[in-house]
Design an enzyme around this catalytic site. Structure first.
Site, PDB file in Angstrom:
ATOM      1  N   ASP A   1       0.827  -1.212   0.000  1.00  0.00           N
ATOM      2  CA  ASP A   1       0.000   0.000   0.000  1.00  0.00           C
ATOM      3  C   ASP A   1       0.863   1.264   0.000  1.00  0.00           C
ATOM      4  O   ASP A   1       2.087   1.214   0.243  1.00  0.00           O
ATOM      5  CB  ASP A   1      -0.930  -0.023   1.222  1.00  0.00           C
ATOM      6  CG  ASP A   1      -2.263   0.660   0.954  1.00  0.00           C
ATOM      7  OD1 ASP A   1      -2.359   1.442  -0.016  1.00  0.00           O
ATOM      8  OD2 ASP A   1      -3.216   0.413   1.713  1.00  0.00           O
TER       9      ASP A   1
ATOM     10  N   ASP B   1     -10.504   1.949  -3.366  1.00  0.00           N
ATOM     11  CA  ASP B   1     -11.005   1.718  -2.017  1.00  0.00           C
ATOM     12  C   ASP B   1     -12.525   1.748  -1.969  1.00  0.00           C
ATOM     13  O   ASP B   1     -13.117   1.352  -0.959  1.00  0.00           O
ATOM     14  CB  ASP B   1     -10.450   2.768  -1.054  1.00  0.00           C
ATOM     15  CG  ASP B   1      -9.077   2.406  -0.527  1.00  0.00           C
ATOM     16  OD1 ASP B   1      -8.642   1.254  -0.740  1.00  0.00           O
ATOM     17  OD2 ASP B   1      -8.430   3.268   0.102  1.00  0.00           O
TER      18      ASP B   1
END
Length: 732
Positions: free
Chosen positions: A481, A551
């Site tokens: 990430d 997301d």
């Protein structure tokens, strides 16, 4: 060899499947662009270089005495700043001996060979001598000493050409490169063309915008340190009348994960120029005598079969000539990620309970997300301290990994390696390891700073932490990430004269770490992520065969996001999960069947607490997992067709996959906003018109031409968020 050179006219013609690209060395030694489009047969193309005389405002280079030739109005192959071309240019070099910016490149030599050279230290497509051919052209500026090599690789079975540039200081004085783009393409007439690009924001990435070309420059880019949620390193030109299936379309894509610029310019005479490469703002590269700078690779694709044809070429190219390693061809596991099920609030038993339920439903891997390390109960601390938190995981990580492996499942784990929390043991020990500017306090994003990836000691530390964690029981997968934009981009490791190199040196350091990880753990499945889809770019596909698309995991929102992403990227690269309802981002409730059908478009998984599902929902999960395994070859190696755009009238969306032999097709249809009792005829694409297909769900039989021209009738369209997935196979 699909690269032709006409000696008499000094003309080069590059033939990638169904397309041609041509330029020549004019009598003054400049490379002049001639043509890019559908395949043509002639190689002597000098008449395409004709330029009418313009007014006296245009500067004429000294060599053009007695004939009208101006760099400012001619179609140029690799234009430079400072010698009269006043349009956007590809190269700008400041000379230390004069302080001026004036580069003048003329032809020296060229060479042709089969295959494709590697690009040291940077991601790039690859090909064998049977798959591609390469042209190198050497240019030289006799005054500054700059030598520039242009690399063109032509794929034989794909309408794709890759471009990159190497800039060498062959002179005696320091050169400061201020602009070094990877690609320039000049078009004779763009007045009837549109510009297509992908824009968005966090949780709303890669929406498609299509606008007419206008006089002046239209550009997108990123100065965020990553390719970003806001714009993608992709741009296309297409004819006004181009559709998914017809018309001309030309795509431009940059294999780079950092700051980029993509621009399309229409000149006063209707001619056009496309530029693509590293964003020049914040960029400066110092070249000592003998040093070389190499740009990232750019990829252009031509299609005479509309935007869909362009996309499918990118899909094949990136899936087969950019993605590497075991997971390029091997089926990837169906995963369950604990993030939306637990966030930071978990312990070993809660994680094992989710895995135990998942194993009963056909899910094949548990991914442990943020919160397993350091002092990490929220996002305010702990990044950089990649040591297992045994308060949460009693007995350590290996114990949990062994238990999950005992269920017959794989185990994956989350990292955010490039970041450090101010409240962390790592930052307290090494504050100098963060990007920073002397005299300024660092800005904070998501309670974290950015590590200085230009430092080898940072790379070594991170690799050491990877190695230690990966050794604990055999970890199969990493989710990598990256959750903030850059600020205060400076490094304490270089002097003031090289601070303009940090953005790009950061990318090179990141690539070095990723390559080291790839080589040391060839069986590891890596998934890219950057606050969702903030670094969904070709460079990442070189290291990670799949990327978390956004997301925003809501199925209806994902129709837009995945549809736009497919303009350049293969569906097999799109991390797509079934998440909880009401959705955690937009609070919408959609049927689990529809959530599954949308997620089955890409790299499939789940992001919820399976223990909260009803028995009926669990049975649907079992069926979705079985469908993913059954259809994997079709969805990961088949051709992808966009059938109904979610933006058309916001009522529905449809797409299909077709096997390479055209014997199978998988149609997915989703209602966004229902209409009362109005059937929808969905016209498939890519089928064999003469073959007879049977719908496996209904038993109905249709010829391919009927399905493509009349369409398949979807009868149930009067329910919001209803979806159907239909599998067609050739009879006999």
């Amino acid at each position: 060899m699909p690269i032709y050179y006409h000696e008499e006219t000094k003309t080069f013609r590059l033939d990638a499947k169904d397309s041609s690209y041509a330029f020549f060395v004019n009598r003054f030694g400049y490379l002049q662009h001639l043509y890019y489009g559908a395949h043509i047969s002639d190689t002597s193309l000098s008449e395409l270089a004709y330029t009418a005389g313009h007014s006296s405002i245009h500067a004429l280079p000294p060599a053009s005495t007695g004939a009208f030739f101006s760099l400012d109005v001619s179609r140029m192959e690799y234009p430079c700043f400072g010698r009269g071309d006043c349009r956007g240019t590809a190269l700008s070099i400041r000379r230390s001996d004069t302080g001026t910016v004036d580069t003048d490149l003329t032809y020296v030599s060229h060479k042709l060979y089969a295959g494709k050279p590697t690009l040291a230290g940077q991601p790039a497509t690859y090909a064998t001598a049977d798959e591609a051919d390469t042209l190198e052209i050497l240019l030289h500026d006799t005054v500054s000493g700059a030598e520039v090599t242009l690399f063109y690789t032509v794929f034989r079975n794909l309408a794709a050409i890759t471009r990159r540039v190497a800039i060498r200081n062959a002179g005696k004085n320091v050169l400061e490169v201020e602009r070094a783009l990877s690609l320039c393409v000049d078009f004779h007439d763009v007045t009837d063309m549109d510009v297509v690009h992908l824009y968005g924001e966090w949780a709303r990435e890669r929406s498609v915008e299509r606008v007419p070309m206008m006089h002046g420059t239209q550009s997108v880019g990123s100065l965020r340190g990553a390719s970003s949620h806001v714009h993608n390193p992709f741009l296309a030109l297409c004819s006004h009348h181009a559709t998914e299936t017809a018309g001309d379309a030309c795509g431009f894509s940059l294999v780079y994960c950092g700051n980029f610029l993509a621009s399309a310019e229409m000149d006063s005479d209707g001619g056009g120029r496309v530029l693509l490469g590293i964003h020049p703002d914040g960029f400066r590269w110092r070249l000592e005598p003998g040093e070389t700078f190499e740009t990232p690779e750019a990829v252009s694709v031509w299609s005479s079969e509309g935007l869909g044809g362009m996309s499918r070429t990118y899909h094949r190219l990136y899936a087969n000539h950019l993605v590497r390693g075991k997971w390029k061809t091997e089926r990837r596991p169906i995963l369950i990620n604990n993030w939306e099920a637990t966030y930071f609030n978990f312990d070993e038993e809660k994680i094992f309970g989710i895995a135990e339920e998942a194993s009963k439903l056909g899910i094949e891997m548990l991914v442990l997300d943020d919160g397993w390390f350091g002092k990490r109960d929220n996002d305010k601390s702990g990044l950089g301290d990649w040591f297992v938190n045994e308060q949460k995981l009693k007995g350590g990580l290996k114990k949990l990994v062994d238990r999950i492996h005992g269920l017959g499942m794989k185990f994956g784990i989350w990292f955010e390696p490039e970041m450090v929390s101010p409240d962390s043991d790592l930052y307290r020990a090494h504050p100098e390891w963060a990007l920073q500017v002397p005299g300024r306090e660092n800005s904070v994003g998501r309670n974290q700073y950015v590590l200085d990836m230009t430092r080898t000691e940072v790379q070594d530390y991170l690799f050491g932490r990877f190695a230690d964690v990966l050794s604990q029981g055999g970890i199969d997968y990493i989710k990598w990430d990256f959750n903030r934009n850059f600020s205060e981009v400076g490094s304490l490791t270089v002097g003031t004269e090289r601070q303009g190199e940090i953005f790009h040196r950061y990318c090179l350091g990141l690539y070095a770490l990723l390559e080291r990880l790839h080589n040391a753990y060839p069986d590891l499945l890596l998934e890219g992520c950057a606050g969702g889809g903030g670094r969904f770019d070709p460079a990442w596909l070189y290291y990670a065969p799949q990327i978390w698309t956004s997301d925003d995991s809501d199925a209806i929102e994902r129709l837009d996001i995945q549809y736009g992403t497919s303009f350049c990227y293969p569906p097999s690269a799109m991390g797509a999960h079934v998440s909880a309802c009401p959705n955690h981002q937009v609070h919408r409730t959609t049927p689990i069947a529809t959530r599954g059908n949308v997620a089955l478009m890409g790299a499939f998984g789940y992001e919820l607490d399976l223990r909260t599902l009803t028995d009926e929902e669990k049975e649907l999960v079992r069926q979705q997992c079985a469908d993913f395994r059954r259809d994997y070859a079709l969805t990961h190696t088949g051709d992808f067709y966009r059938l109904i755009s979610p933006w058309h009238d916001r009522t529905d969306c449809a797409w299909c996959f077709v096997s390479p032999d055209r014997r199978e097709a998988l149609l997915t249809y989703v209602v966004i906003r229902a209409k009362i009792s109005i059937p929808r005829y969905v016209r498939l694409q890519g089928l064999n018109p003469d073959a007879l297909y049977r719908c496996q769900e209904t038993g109905e039989e249709y010829h391919g031409d009927t399905l493509m021209h009349a369409g398949y009738c979807i009868r149930k369209t009067n329910s919001d968020f209803h979806s159907e997935k239909l599998h067609f196979e050739v009879v006999g």
